[in-house]
Each structure stands twice: as C-alpha cells, then as structure tokens.
Design a protein around this motif. Structure first.
Motif, mmCIF file in Angstrom:
data_model
loop_
_atom_site.group_PDB
_atom_site.id
_atom_site.type_symbol
_atom_site.label_atom_id
_atom_site.label_comp_id
_atom_site.label_asym_id
_atom_site.label_seq_id
_atom_site.Cartn_x
_atom_site.Cartn_y
_atom_site.Cartn_z
ATOM 1 N N VAL A 124 4.336 39.324 -33.328
ATOM 2 C CA VAL A 124 5.161 38.825 -32.326
ATOM 3 C C VAL A 124 5.698 37.421 -32.767
ATOM 4 C CG1 VAL A 124 5.946 38.163 -30.040
ATOM 5 C CG2 VAL A 124 4.278 40.323 -30.398
ATOM 6 N N ARG A 155 0.857 48.144 -26.152
ATOM 7 C CA ARG A 155 1.523 47.868 -24.982
ATOM 8 C C ARG A 155 1.836 46.397 -24.810
ATOM 9 N NH1 ARG A 155 -1.079 50.287 -20.517
ATOM 10 N NH2 ARG A 155 0.484 49.286 -19.186
ATOM 11 N N ARG A 208 1.754 44.084 -26.974
ATOM 12 C CA ARG A 208 2.390 43.368 -27.944
ATOM 13 C C ARG A 208 3.924 43.579 -27.743
ATOM 14 N NH1 ARG A 208 2.310 47.220 -32.568
ATOM 15 N NH2 ARG A 208 3.606 48.343 -31.163
ATOM 16 N N ASP A 209 4.260 45.035 -27.239
ATOM 17 C CA ASP A 209 5.497 45.263 -27.073
ATOM 18 C C ASP A 209 5.960 44.479 -25.717
ATOM 19 O OD1 ASP A 209 5.673 47.127 -29.130
ATOM 20 O OD2 ASP A 209 5.566 48.733 -27.795
ATOM 21 N N GLU A 210 5.289 44.343 -24.557
ATOM 22 C CA GLU A 210 5.636 43.408 -23.614
ATOM 23 C C GLU A 210 5.633 41.998 -23.720
ATOM 24 O OE1 GLU A 210 6.148 44.620 -20.171
ATOM 25 O OE2 GLU A 210 6.446 46.534 -21.328
ATOM 26 N N ARG A 250 6.756 40.900 -26.650
ATOM 27 C CA ARG A 250 7.997 40.694 -27.525
ATOM 28 C C ARG A 250 9.062 40.719 -26.587
ATOM 29 N NH1 ARG A 250 7.174 44.852 -31.601
ATOM 30 N NH2 ARG A 250 6.219 43.400 -32.923
ATOM 31 N N ARG A 251 8.970 41.721 -25.543
ATOM 32 C CA ARG A 251 10.058 41.510 -24.443
ATOM 33 C C ARG A 251 10.167 40.257 -23.642
ATOM 34 N NH1 ARG A 251 9.617 47.261 -24.247
ATOM 35 N NH2 ARG A 251 7.760 47.151 -22.912
ATOM 36 N N ALA A 252 8.911 39.743 -23.369
ATOM 37 C CA ALA A 252 9.086 38.374 -22.505
ATOM 38 C C ALA A 252 9.367 37.248 -23.486
ATOM 39 C CB ALA A 252 7.436 38.218 -22.001
#
Length: 555
Positions: free
Chosen positions: A437, A546, A548-550, A552-554
C-alpha cells in the motif's frame, strides 16, 4: 527370621483379596497381621498401597515410610512411596523416590514408568520420553508405557509422532479410552477438529463417565465456533463431576462468547479452582467485594490477575467505583503503573510488589463485571478512559512528526505464555502484503520480538521499529496517540488503542477470545475498534488481504 506359618497364610489370603479388589477384607487381615507383629514389612507396605488405592494418602504415606524403616532396600516400596508422594502433589519428592527404586533395581519396570510420569508432571518431557523408551526396551508390550511415551511426544510438540504412537496402541487395544482421548488432544493441536471430536466420542463410548473427554470435546466444538454444542458437552461433564473446574470455566467462556454475561461472569469465578490459576489467587484479611456491601466511603483494592490486556479492559470500572463513593487503590504490573495513574477516579496506583496501604475491601479486576452485574447493554464504554501522559507525548512528538502520514502502528504478537497464543499471534511476515500500500508509514510497537521476527524486521524497510525503545505502556500510549491508525492482533496493544479511543483494526482468529464475541465487526467494549475475522480456521491470508484492501481505500 522365618515368620510364623499362620502369618504367612494370613498374608497370602490378604494379598489374594487385595488383587481381587476386596479392599475392606484385605485391610482387616493386614491390620490383624500388624497387631501380631508391628514391624511386618509386607503388611505395612501392602496396607500402605491399599490405603493409597482407597484415597487415604496420609495413612498410606505413614505406612510405607514405616515399611521402608524395616527394609530400606525394597525397590517396590520406594516405587509405591513415589506414587503416594505424587498424590500429595510432591512431584519432586516422588521423582527422587522413583530414582531410589531404580538405584536398587535398574530394570524395575513400574519405577521406570512412574519416573517418566513424574518427569512429565515436572514439565521435563524429553527426560520422560527417555524413561519410557528405556522401559519399552525391556518390555515392548507394556501398554501404559506406550501411551505415556505418546503423551511425552505430544508434550514435545512432536504431534505427528504422538498420533502414530496412539494409533499403534489402539491397533493393539482398540478400547483404550485414554489413548483415544489423548489422540483427540493431539488432533486438536493439528486443528483436525472433526477428527478430534470423533476420537473423544470413541473415548466416551468406551467410558461414558470420562469427564475430561466430555470437556475436551467441548473445546473442539468451541474451536469450530459451535458454542451451543460445546455447552452441552460441558454440561455432561459437570453432571458427572459438579466440581470439575475446567468444565465450568470453559462453559463460562462459551456463555460470554454468546453474550450471556449474567451466567458467563458467574461461571467465570471457577477460574480460581483451576490448577494453573489457583496459585495466583490473592487472599486478604479484608473481605472480597462482588457488589455488596455498599462501597461508599470505603477503600477498595483492585488487583490485576491476568494479562496486560485484561488489566486495561477492566480498569474502566475504576471510574464507576469512584462515582459510587469508593476510594480506589489499583495494583497493576509495573509497565502499566504510570499509564493507569491517569485513569479517572483512581486514588492511588501501585506496581505489583509495592507495599499495600490500608484498605477495607478487595476485588480482582476480572471479577468487576460480575460485581457490577454487567450485561451486553450495560458495558461501561465511556471512551477514552486512558490517555498518554503529556510528557510522553512530547518525548515522541518530533520523532513521529518526521514520518509521512497516515502513520500506522503495528503489533502482531501477544504474550507467548497465553493459552491461545498459537492462534492469535502471527509472524511479521504475514503482514508483508500491507507494504504494497503506497503512502503510509508503518511503526512497530512490538516490545518483545520473537526470534524469527527479529531476523525478518531489519529487511522490512517500510517498518520503523520503536518497540525496543518503549520503556513501558505510557510510551506505547504516546506512540498510539500520535499514530493515525493501529493494526493489531488480539493483544494488549489492541486493548490500549481501544481504551484510548484510537482507530484500531483488530485481527482475530476463527475462534476468538470471548470478549470479541461472534460475527460482529465492532466491539461493545471498544467503540472505535473494527474487527477482521478469519472466514475459516487458520486463514490469516484472507484477513491480511482484506486489511490491505481496506487500508488502500482509506489511504
């Protein structure tokens, strides 16, 4: 000197009755022989063994000691004295007695077996294994030694070898309930939980009153998050033995996980009957307070009893006690003393080992939810109730300001002595997907590094390791206060972040500790926490993906 013929005949009759299990009649004949001759070695020794079998350990000890005064070179009596000493919870003395028996007779099979068992009780499994293997070299068909050897292998974490050894026992004796039970425990270590349940079911079919098998079956079901079924297994164990503390305590964990706090916290008091916990119970002349009498105007000592996370979680009750008019003295681990000195309502905070002031009542911290009749809807969650001391914030402010934002604090392992540590802690390498990220600074607040993590950390270029510079939890709190997000496994850091009201993402195993309950993504104990749970046992990869993905969104 040759004994009179009538005594020899009486002894033979007593031994025959003893072997047949007619202990009452055998005891009378042994006593009659001793009335005729007080120093009759065989009668003293065998009556002592009988008393041991009848659970009269004190009398057994006295009789076998008397027998050894007559004949100190009896390997049998030395070995049986060891059994009595074990029953008296004197395992070091028991081991010495078995060693003495073997010095007299190096091939004494039962002494070798009992020596191995004593070594297991003393947490010396490698030596125990050697003792059992020495016995089996003499008598390869000794079934109990085969089972004990498998137990030693399991203690050494040679799980596959242990399962193979139990299988060999069961091939020879399919109805060996103990081997089935221990095989189930080994399968649980491998997280082969359905197979473990089947093994416990086999053990129970052979021995329906096998209390430990019912309890372990409940543990396997709990690990599958089948808590209702687990409660049924614990209930069967308790019906068989209402004083079996492990079943009560495990039932408490299941009830709390399901949100039944009223029954759960009441049953949680059984923790003081558990062998591992009982020595840590504090006893004082002052009464234990569990909600009564009224607390106004009294001084109460609250004392930590478990891990640092538990202390942080239950310290929230200090404020409630102060509002009720109590003067609260809080005793905690030294690393928490300065941090908890700032909690609202506390009159004094002591480190464990400090001299205690005068007080009227006392309560272990983990008993406070019971004392306050805490329900799911009444959890005291006035967050934050902890904050970093101002001077600690100044100590870390410049160091943290130099890092790009967002600043993310990381903790990936807890206390290795925790019973569920192998499920809740992870190696640092598990978090590597987070480094993909772009943008954040990562800060390690891991104070105690495990060997593998210490080797990996220098190569994790995006992680600034501050853990070795944190002198106590006041330092940790300052770093968390200056971070934008905390990502932690179930550890004291997660509790600290939650108590401070910091945004915290908590990574949980499939079967979590009771306080995180089931299915929820939030926590009623810590409103700023977000929970990331395993979708299946051992699936850390998807949890970290999950996160990591959250992240990245944050960002």
């Amino acid at each position: 000197m040759t004994q009179p013929a009538n005594l020899a005949q009486a002894l033979a009759q007593a031994v025959a009755l003893h072997r047949q299990g007619d202990l009452a009649r055998a005891e009378k004949i042994y006593a009659r022989i001793l009335k005729a001759r007080r120093d009759h070695f065989d009668a003293l020794h065998l009556l002592g063994l009988l008393k041991h079998q009848a659970g009269k350990t004190g009398e057994a000890y006295r009789l076998i000691i008397a027998a050894l005064a007559v004949n100190p070179r009896s390997a049998d009596a030395r070995s049986n004295l060891g059994l009595v000493l074990h029953a008296l919870k004197r395992d070091a003395d028991a081991l010495a007695s078995f060693e003495q028996a073997l010095a007299l007779d190096p091939g004494h099979v039962e002494a070798l077996n009992n020596r191995g068992t004593a070594l297991l009780n003393l947490n010396r499994p490698a030596e125990a294994l050697a003792s059992f293997e020495r016995l089996l070299a003499i008598n390869p068909r000794h079934l109990e030694a085969q089972v004990n050897r498998a137990n030693a292998l399991l203690e050494l974490d040679r799980v596959d070898d242990a399962i193979a050894a139990y299988d060999a026992v069961l091939a020879a004796q399919p109805r060996h309930a103990g081997a089935q039970f221990n095989r189930g425990n080994a399968l649980m270590r491998r997280e082969n939980l359905e197979q473990a349940i089947a093994a416990f079911d086999h053990a129970i079919a052979i021995a329906p009153g096998y209390v430990k098998a019912h309890t372990s079956r409940g543990l396997a079901l709990r690990a599958l998050n089948r808590h209702g079924e687990a409660l049924a297994s614990y209930a069967r164990a308790i019906a068989l033995d209402r004083d079996f503390a492990e079943a009560h305590l495990n039932a408490a964990h299941a009830l709390l996980t399901l949100g039944d706090f009223a029954r759960g916290f009441a049953a949680y008091e059984w923790r003081w009957k558990i062998a591992a916990t009982a020595p840590h119970r504090r006893t004082f002349r002052q009464p234990l307070w569990l909600g009564t009498p009224p607390i106004g105007g009294r001084t109460i000592l609250l004392h930590a009893e478990q891990g640092l996370g538990d202390t942080i979680q239950f310290a929230r009750y200090v404020t409630l006690l102060a509002r009720a008019g109590a003067k609260v003295v809080l005793e905690v681990a030294p690393v928490l003393k300065e941090l908890l000195s700032g909690i609202g309502g506390v009159a004094r905070v002591l480190a464990q080992g400090d001299a205690l002031p005068a007080f009227d009542l006392h309560c272990p911290l983990a008993s406070l939810p019971l004392a306050f009749k805490t329900e799911l809807a009444s959890i005291p969650a006035e967050i934050p109730y902890l904050a970093a001391p101002a001077e600690r914030l100044e100590k870390w402010r410049a160091r943290m300001a130099a890092l790009t934002r967002p600043r993310i604090a990381l903790a990936w392992s807890g206390n290795p002595a925790h019973a569920n540590d192998r499920n809740r802690s992870i190696p640092l390498t598990r978090l590597q997907p987070l480094w993909s990220v772009e943008g954040p600074s990562f800060i390690s607040v891991q104070r105690d590094l495990r060997e593998d993590d210490a080797a990996v950390l220098p190569g994790a270029a995006r992680v600034l390791h501050l853990g070795n510079e944190l002198t106590d939890f006041a330092d940790t709190a300052a770093v968390l206060a200056l971070a934008d997000l905390v990502i932690s496994v179930d550890s004291a850091v997660a509790h600290l972040a939650g108590a401070m009201g910091r945004p915290v993402w908590i990574l949980l195993p499939f079967s979590p500790d009771w306080r995180w309950m089931l299915a929820r993504q939030d926590s009623p104990w810590y409103p700023t926490a977000r929970l990331f749970r395993h979708p299946a046992i051992g699936d850390w990869a998807s949890v970290v993906a999950r996160v990591r993905d959250e992240l990245r969104r944050a960002v």
